[in-house]
Design an enzyme around this catalytic site. Sequence first.
Site, PDB file in Angstrom:
ATOM      1  N   LEU A 214       0.822  -1.211   0.000  1.00  0.00           N
ATOM      2  CA  LEU A 214       0.000   0.000   0.000  1.00  0.00           C
ATOM      3  C   LEU A 214       0.856   1.262   0.000  1.00  0.00           C
ATOM      4  O   LEU A 214       0.531   2.240  -0.679  1.00  0.00           O
ATOM      5  CB  LEU A 214      -0.925  -0.010   1.222  1.00  0.00           C
ATOM      6  CG  LEU A 214      -2.044  -1.055   1.228  1.00  0.00           C
ATOM      7  CD1 LEU A 214      -2.784  -1.017   2.552  1.00  0.00           C
ATOM      8  CD2 LEU A 214      -3.012  -0.813   0.079  1.00  0.00           C
ATOM      9  N   CYS A 215       1.956   1.221   0.751  1.00  0.00           N
ATOM     10  CA  CYS A 215       2.790   2.427   0.820  1.00  0.00           C
ATOM     11  C   CYS A 215       3.454   2.717  -0.518  1.00  0.00           C
ATOM     12  O   CYS A 215       3.645   3.879  -0.891  1.00  0.00           O
ATOM     13  CB  CYS A 215       3.839   2.271   1.917  1.00  0.00           C
ATOM     14  SG  CYS A 215       4.871   0.801   1.760  1.00  0.00           S
TER      15      CYS A 215
END
Length: 433
Positions: A214-215
Amino acid sequence: MEVDSANVSNPFAGQWSHLQNILTRKGPLAHADFVPGNEGFEFVRKTCRVLCVGAGGLGCELLKNLALMGFSKIDVIDMDTIELSNLNRQFLFRMDDVGKSKAEIAARFVNNRIKTCNIEPHFKKVQDMDESFYSQFHIIVLGLDSLEARRWMNSMVCNLVQIDAEGNVCGGVIPMIDGGTEGFKGHARVIIPGVTANFEDTLDLFPPQTTYPLCTLASTPRTPAHCIVWAKELHWPEVSPFGKNVEFDGDNAEHMQWVFEKALQRANAFGIEGVTLSKTQGVAKNIIPAIASTNAVIAAACAQECFKIATSCAGLLSDFMMYMGGQGIYTHTFQAEKKETCPWFGSKVLTMNCTGDMTLNDLMEKFKEHPELQLKTPDVRAAGKTLYMRIISATHANLEKKLKDLVTSNTELAVTDPAALVGRSRRVILKFD
């Protein structure tokens, strides 16, 4: 050529004569409950309700096979519309059908050809139907190309099983036959919920689907796929481009065009080349190759198991058949094992080892990659508090926090994923190294 209805006095007359030797005498492979006679075929023709999930390459073959084996009360559900590229293998469709519902056109074609058959189409997602719909069928046959949809259907049939006070299965069991193909490989399996291994028990047989941190998606995209997944998974729910609660539909041209344009804008901003409409379609829909001959082999195996369940004319597949057609014709059959950590019928909790210095985001990636979980959009709760939920923005800051700042070792988490598990959570105990 149309197929006429059978002779009323002799159910095996005409087109059904090939079934007479199977159903009117008992052979060495017959099931212990099999009783020779007309009753089994009368059940197939007049009573047995079969749901075919999917009307694509595998679904077309399944509908044809089921109808030609005498099943007359068939429902088919599929959310897709017919594309030009489907016509080379999905033989129930014609050029004039492009853009129309697969379920509706497939049902119309078979109904017109085989007058004894009545296929009811449903131009919907499987998630649009509830338990009252699925519980009316005697047998469910899957002709899907999506792991996510298979898991959702598995959740549904497992939820329908009734368990008594002693923990034994006492009703609500609907046999499910799953077929799948990928290139020259395929599989057919029989799932009796609560009795045999179900889909969650054998997730480790399927390679984990491609996932992205996600990052990385949010901050440092490096590939065209990162930009496409960001537009589909993160940017879409943030801006709701087609209205609140409208989910991305990979078969909607406007939805796909929007994702392509946003992915292209993001790629340009980060100096990434290679985002095209075709690339966007491939990543967003996880397109895999399909071969007509493989579909035919697997659909035949699935239809045969359906007939065996309905008539008890032979013992069932036990219970997982793999087909490898890349270098000849080879099959291997084995019995899948039930796992004690099954979220429906297991008694144990899954344990995961990790470090307290890991972030919650790192743990989320482990949930996606773990062979027994393979969760796509996990939400996490612990000790009565929500650690992360995609639709609650206030929890997103927890992603960068260390686990030791959120929970203690031996904490039990409730992990849910609406895309894969229906009304059920996976219980996971975290143990810090």
